[in-house]
Design a protein around this motif. Structure first.
Motif, short mmCIF file in Angstrom:
data_model
loop_
_atom_site.label_atom_id
_atom_site.label_comp_id
_atom_site.label_asym_id
_atom_site.label_seq_id
_atom_site.Cartn_x
_atom_site.Cartn_y
_atom_site.Cartn_z
N LEU A 206 0.86 -1.17 0.00
CA LEU A 206 0.00 0.00 0.00
C LEU A 206 0.90 1.23 0.00
CD1 LEU A 206 -2.56 -1.11 2.76
CD2 LEU A 206 -2.66 -1.51 0.30
N ALA A 207 0.76 2.09 -1.01
CA ALA A 207 1.62 3.25 -1.16
C ALA A 207 0.84 4.51 -0.76
CB ALA A 207 2.13 3.37 -2.59
N ILE A 208 1.39 5.24 0.22
CA ILE A 208 0.76 6.44 0.72
C ILE A 208 1.68 7.62 0.44
CG2 ILE A 208 -0.43 7.48 2.69
CD1 ILE A 208 -1.25 4.52 2.08
N GLU A 209 1.18 8.62 -0.28
CA GLU A 209 1.97 9.81 -0.57
C GLU A 209 1.28 11.04 0.03
OE1 GLU A 209 4.91 9.77 -1.80
OE2 GLU A 209 5.01 7.75 -2.67
N TYR A 210 2.11 12.07 0.36
CA TYR A 210 1.59 13.29 0.97
C TYR A 210 1.87 14.55 0.14
CZ TYR A 210 1.24 10.24 5.06
OH TYR A 210 0.93 9.20 5.90
N PRO A 212 1.78 16.14 -3.87
CA PRO A 212 1.25 15.84 -5.20
C PRO A 212 2.30 15.39 -6.21
CG PRO A 212 0.17 17.79 -4.33
CD PRO A 212 1.28 17.44 -3.36
N ARG A 213 3.46 16.00 -6.21
CA ARG A 213 4.46 15.61 -7.21
C ARG A 213 4.97 14.19 -6.96
NH1 ARG A 213 7.04 19.67 -4.25
NH2 ARG A 213 8.98 19.12 -3.16
N ASP A 214 5.06 13.79 -5.69
CA ASP A 214 5.47 12.42 -5.38
C ASP A 214 4.38 11.44 -5.75
OD1 ASP A 214 7.80 13.54 -4.21
OD2 ASP A 214 6.72 13.81 -2.32
N PHE A 215 3.15 11.84 -5.50
CA PHE A 215 1.99 11.02 -5.88
C PHE A 215 1.99 10.77 -7.38
CE2 PHE A 215 -2.49 11.24 -7.37
CZ PHE A 215 -2.93 10.01 -6.90
N ARG A 216 2.21 11.82 -8.16
CA ARG A 216 2.22 11.66 -9.62
C ARG A 216 3.33 10.71 -10.06
NH1 ARG A 216 0.96 17.27 -9.21
NH2 ARG A 216 3.16 17.83 -9.50
N TRP A 217 4.51 10.83 -9.42
CA TRP A 217 5.62 9.93 -9.76
C TRP A 217 5.26 8.48 -9.43
CZ3 TRP A 217 8.72 6.29 -7.60
CH2 TRP A 217 9.90 5.94 -8.28
N THR A 218 4.71 8.24 -8.26
CA THR A 218 4.37 6.88 -7.85
C THR A 218 3.30 6.30 -8.76
OG1 THR A 218 4.90 7.50 -5.58
CG2 THR A 218 3.71 5.44 -5.89
N CYS A 219 2.32 7.11 -9.10
CA CYS A 219 1.28 6.63 -10.02
C CYS A 219 1.87 6.26 -11.37
CB CYS A 219 0.21 7.71 -10.21
SG CYS A 219 -0.92 7.90 -8.82
N ARG A 220 2.78 7.10 -11.87
CA ARG A 220 3.36 6.86 -13.19
C ARG A 220 4.18 5.57 -13.21
NH1 ARG A 220 5.17 11.45 -13.64
NH2 ARG A 220 7.37 11.18 -13.08
N HIS A 221 4.89 5.29 -12.12
CA HIS A 221 5.79 4.15 -12.11
C HIS A 221 5.18 2.88 -11.50
CE1 HIS A 221 8.66 7.48 -12.68
NE2 HIS A 221 9.40 6.58 -13.30
N TYR A 222 4.20 3.04 -10.60
CA TYR A 222 3.68 1.87 -9.88
C TYR A 222 2.16 1.80 -9.83
CZ TYR A 222 8.46 1.15 -8.34
OH TYR A 222 9.81 0.93 -8.32
N VAL A 229 -2.47 6.20 -2.87
CA VAL A 229 -3.38 7.27 -2.47
C VAL A 229 -2.58 8.50 -2.06
CG1 VAL A 229 -3.53 6.51 -0.04
CG2 VAL A 229 -5.39 7.87 -1.05
N LEU A 230 -3.10 9.68 -2.41
CA LEU A 230 -2.56 10.94 -1.93
C LEU A 230 -3.43 11.44 -0.79
CD1 LEU A 230 -0.64 13.41 -2.25
CD2 LEU A 230 -2.36 14.38 -3.82
N ARG A 231 -2.81 11.70 0.35
CA ARG A 231 -3.54 12.17 1.54
C ARG A 231 -2.88 13.41 2.10
NH1 ARG A 231 -7.21 10.28 4.79
NH2 ARG A 231 -7.50 12.50 4.41
#
Length: 244
Positions: A206-210, A212-222, A229-231
């Motif tokens: 389960l990947a949790i990002e805080y 937005p730019r990290d969230f976009r990177w994680t979505c793109r790669h994984y 989820v971005l929280r």
């Protein structure tokens, strides 16, 4: 004949894996409804599980909750101290628990174990123990070996209760070696650590990002393989909720 009878019982006791093809919501700051595409919900142990979802119970196993200081003052010998003062995780205002000896680990495992029992009684399918990497903020008073030894006790209790056990953070450590079933990776995109979790757990992360730019990177790669989820950092019910 006995073996044939026992095998189904043993199989039925195995903890359920995280469901695939669904999203996760991380609700430690308060419970909220979720959209239909969210099939995994993580909530604090003091909140009820959400029916018809895969429910993960959050238990602060290596540190204290900020609002539970009165409880831990009744157990002063189990708090990690430096110069007589409790060692604090400054980011969250939480005291570290002293897992530095076998006796203290057993005493703490009994306390955290009762909370784990409560998660099972309430109907959760899994538990995540926060935070395996707490020793890195211990002023060098605790070691990785201390954390792993304590984690073994917690994982065993979770499995005894029929719950899957989640490794919270500590990228690079393969928790499957001590029985962890899945991982909860905070900001693995920010620190480019997601691969270290997937190498050990595959899609059971389960990947949790805080940010937005990290969230976009994680979505793109994984994002095709993992629930991401971005929280908002306070994890408030009406705060930021975004999915890949």
């Amino acid at each position: 004949m006995i073996r044939l009878v026992l095998l189904p019982l043993l199989l039925s006791a195995l903890p359920a894996a995280l469901p695939s093809g669904t999203d996760v919501d991380y609700q430690l700051g308060g419970a909220a409804d979720v959209p239909a595409h969210v099939g995994i919900v993580v909530r604090d142990r003091t909140d009820p599980p959400l029916a018809a979802k895969y429910d993960v119970c959050y238990v602060n196993g290596f540190q204290t909750q900020p609002d539970e200081r009165a409880f831990w003052r009744r157990h002063p010998g189990l708090l990690l101290r430096d110069g007589g003062r409790p060692v604090v995780d400054e980011a969250w205002g939480e005291w570290l628990l002293d897992i530095g000896t076998p006796g203290k680990r057993r005493a703490l495992a009994r306390i955290v174990g009762r909370w784990t029992d409560g998660c099972a009684d309430d109907g959760f399918e899994a538990v995540e123990y926060d935070n395996l990497d707490s020793f890195t903020r211990s002023h060098h008073l605790l070691t990785r070996a201390d954390a792993v030894a304590f984690a073994r006790l917690l994982v065993a209790r979770a499995h005894r209760d029929g719950l899957a056990a989640g490794q919270k953070n500590l990228a690079g450590f393969d928790g499957t070696a001590i029985g962890y079933d899945f991982a909860v990776a905070e900001e693995c995109g920010r620190y480019r650590e997601c691969g270290s979790y997937t190498r050990a757990y595959g899609d059971q992360v389960l990947a949790i990002e805080y940010r937005p730019r990290d969230f976009r990177w994680t979505c793109r790669h994984y994002g095709d393989d993992l629930p991401v989820v971005l929280r908002d950092r306070d994890l408030t019910p009406k705060g930021v909720h975004e999915w890949c």
